[in-house]
Design a protein around this motif. Structure first.
Motif, PDB file in Angstrom:
ATOM      1  N   LEU A 135      -0.820   5.421   5.596  1.00  0.00           N
ATOM      2  CA  LEU A 135      -0.786   4.400   4.554  1.00  0.00           C
ATOM      3  C   LEU A 135       0.634   4.336   4.003  1.00  0.00           C
ATOM      4  O   LEU A 135       1.253   5.375   3.747  1.00  0.00           O
ATOM      5  CB  LEU A 135      -1.768   4.735   3.427  1.00  0.00           C
ATOM      6  CG  LEU A 135      -3.244   4.764   3.822  1.00  0.00           C
ATOM      7  CD1 LEU A 135      -4.103   5.214   2.642  1.00  0.00           C
ATOM      8  CD2 LEU A 135      -3.691   3.412   4.335  1.00  0.00           C
ATOM      9  N   ARG A 192       3.065   4.275   1.384  1.00  0.00           N
ATOM     10  CA  ARG A 192       3.112   4.600  -0.038  1.00  0.00           C
ATOM     11  C   ARG A 192       4.262   3.860  -0.714  1.00  0.00           C
ATOM     12  O   ARG A 192       4.122   3.326  -1.808  1.00  0.00           O
ATOM     13  CB  ARG A 192       3.290   6.102  -0.236  1.00  0.00           C
ATOM     14  CG  ARG A 192       3.389   6.476  -1.718  1.00  0.00           C
ATOM     15  CD  ARG A 192       3.748   7.905  -1.949  1.00  0.00           C
ATOM     16  NE  ARG A 192       2.765   8.782  -1.328  1.00  0.00           N
ATOM     17  CZ  ARG A 192       2.917  10.076  -1.241  1.00  0.00           C
ATOM     18  NH1 ARG A 192       3.990  10.649  -1.710  1.00  0.00           N
ATOM     19  NH2 ARG A 192       2.007  10.818  -0.667  1.00  0.00           N
ATOM     20  N   GLU A 240      -0.114  -2.450   4.345  1.00  0.00           N
ATOM     21  CA  GLU A 240      -0.453  -1.208   3.653  1.00  0.00           C
ATOM     22  C   GLU A 240      -0.783  -0.060   4.603  1.00  0.00           C
ATOM     23  O   GLU A 240      -0.783   1.086   4.206  1.00  0.00           O
ATOM     24  CB  GLU A 240      -1.646  -1.449   2.726  1.00  0.00           C
ATOM     25  CG  GLU A 240      -1.350  -2.464   1.634  1.00  0.00           C
ATOM     26  CD  GLU A 240      -2.577  -2.806   0.809  1.00  0.00           C
ATOM     27  OE1 GLU A 240      -3.659  -2.235   1.063  1.00  0.00           O
ATOM     28  OE2 GLU A 240      -2.451  -3.637  -0.100  1.00  0.00           O
ATOM     29  N   GLU A 241      -1.081  -0.379   5.867  1.00  0.00           N
ATOM     30  CA  GLU A 241      -1.522   0.642   6.814  1.00  0.00           C
ATOM     31  C   GLU A 241      -0.781   0.486   8.136  1.00  0.00           C
ATOM     32  O   GLU A 241      -0.562  -0.630   8.603  1.00  0.00           O
ATOM     33  CB  GLU A 241      -3.036   0.487   7.050  1.00  0.00           C
ATOM     34  CG  GLU A 241      -3.624   1.456   8.041  1.00  0.00           C
ATOM     35  CD  GLU A 241      -5.115   1.207   8.290  1.00  0.00           C
ATOM     36  OE1 GLU A 241      -5.765   2.128   8.802  1.00  0.00           O
ATOM     37  OE2 GLU A 241      -5.618   0.108   7.986  1.00  0.00           O
TER      38      GLU A 241
END
Length: 177
Positions: A31, A33, A84-85
């Motif tokens: 993920l 950050r 996000e991933e």
């Protein structure tokens, strides 16, 4: 090619041409950050730096599947850049456009990326286990399609066969996602 007259994409030079370099995921699953592209934007020769958030006005949604099929339980779609991933090593996270290839690569090196590493699955057979890590955090399963085909009575043919053997073959991902 034998006489040195071959021309490749890297040989093309046009007035005003920009060079692209990509920040790619160093992990198989994680993920995002933090992604800070400010330092890259300030690098000499850099004309633009894009992350997925910058493409909201251009890319209104996921890229449609290259091979849509009615058997797919969940449509497989991809964003132009990871958001996000990240789901595989080498997935593009950011894009730098600069006057030279070296400037683009230097700017990519200035991008600050922090990832939360997630457990990854490395082979299709292992990914089928009920307790296998998910390849995408928002999916309930790693299975996206199931297909069954029957071509006669295979069991009866094997029972009558003079010789039988079992073999397992592993193949690389071959460009599939």
């Amino acid at each position: 090619l034998l006489t040195g007259g071959g021309r490749y994409v890297d040989d093309i030079a046009m007035p005003g041409m920009l060079h692209a370099a990509f920040l790619r995921s160093p992990v198989a699953h994680g993920l995002v950050r933090r992604l800070d592209i400010a330092a890259a934007r300030a690098h000499p020769g850099v004309h633009a730096v894009y992350a997925m958030a910058d493409l909201a006005g251009i890319a209104s949604g996921p890229v449609p599947p290259m091979a849509p099929h009615p058997l797919l339980k969940e449509p497989v779609t991809y964003q132009p850049l990871a958001g996000e991933e990240v789901c595989y090593v080498g997935e593009c996270i950011a894009l730098v456009l600069a006057e030279t290839r070296a400037q683009a690569e230097d700017a990519v090196a200035a991008i600050e990326l922090e990832l939360d590493h997630l457990e990854a699955v490395a082979d299709a057979r292992g990914g089928l286990a009920a307790d296998a890590p998910r390849t995408h955090v928002n999916r309930a399963s790693n299975v996206i399609a199931t297909m069954r085909a029957a071509h006669g009575d295979a069991d009866a043919v094997f029972v009558r066969a003079a010789h039988r053997f079992t073999e397992t073959f592993d193949t690389h991902r071959g460009g599939c996602h």
